[in-house]
Design a protein around this motif. Structure first.
Motif: not given
Length: 187
Positions: A118-135
């Motif tokens: 599943t692409s990052a954009g699909e995840i954001v579309a379904y679930c919104g932005e994450p509470a935290a993100r680490r790259n």
């Protein structure tokens, strides 16, 4: 003969079947990012990453060029497929259709059933932005034993979603903008 010429002219004027249509406007490979934004509006999610190309490695003159990739996601609602556009240095390189869109960003979330890939954009579309993100940037170097190397960069990301209440956190692992796993984690 006139009919054949007219037919050829009409075929040339019609956009390819794979071209993205935004209303009555068409977007196709090679278009500049500002023209796409003008035709389709603002994407709901944008991802950006860079990559370095090396030309002339092991020669007398090595040139390193940083390429900028922008990935735009468009949601056209629940009756149409979402679209992922990949730009390289401001020019559209590729269009990819994804799953069906959503009525409201973040209102269709079930993190435990998202399939790998599943692409990052699909995840954001379904679930919104994450509470935290680490790259984290990683690389794999393959050596063949006779002096040749193949360097493969990897973008690793960890997204954390807090589902609230007594529910466990969900930690998503993405690689190069695609989901590879979801883990539940205590608070």
């Amino acid at each position: 003969m006139k009919r054949l010429a007219l037919f050829c002219l009409l075929c040339a004027a019609i956009a390819p079947a794979h071209a993205l249509r935004c209303g009555t406007r068409v977007v196709d490979d090679g278009d500049r990012d500002f023209a796409v934004r003008e035709r389709c509006g603002e994407p709901f999610y944008v991802d950006q990453f860079t990559s370095v190309s090396v030309r002339g490695a092991d020669g007398p003159l090595e040139t390193q060029i940083e390429d900028v990739y922008d990935v735009w996601y468009y949601n056209f609602g629940p009756r149409r497929l979402m679209v992922r556009l990949l730009f390289l240095n401001g020019r559209l390189q590729r269009e990819e259709t994804l799953g069906y869109g959503v009525t409201t960003i973040g209102d269709s979330c079930n993190l435990d059933t998202l399939p790998a890939g599943t692409s990052a954009g699909e995840i954001v579309a379904y679930c919104g932005e994450p509470a935290a993100r680490r790259n984290q940037r990683r690389a794999t170097v393959r050596r063949d034993g006779i002096g040749n190397e193949r360097y493969t960069p990897v973008r690793a990301e960890e997204w954390t979603y807090d589902l609230g209440g007594s529910r466990l956190l969900r930690v998503l692992t993405l690689q190069n903008g695609r989901l590879i796993g979801v883990d539940a984690e205590g608070r």
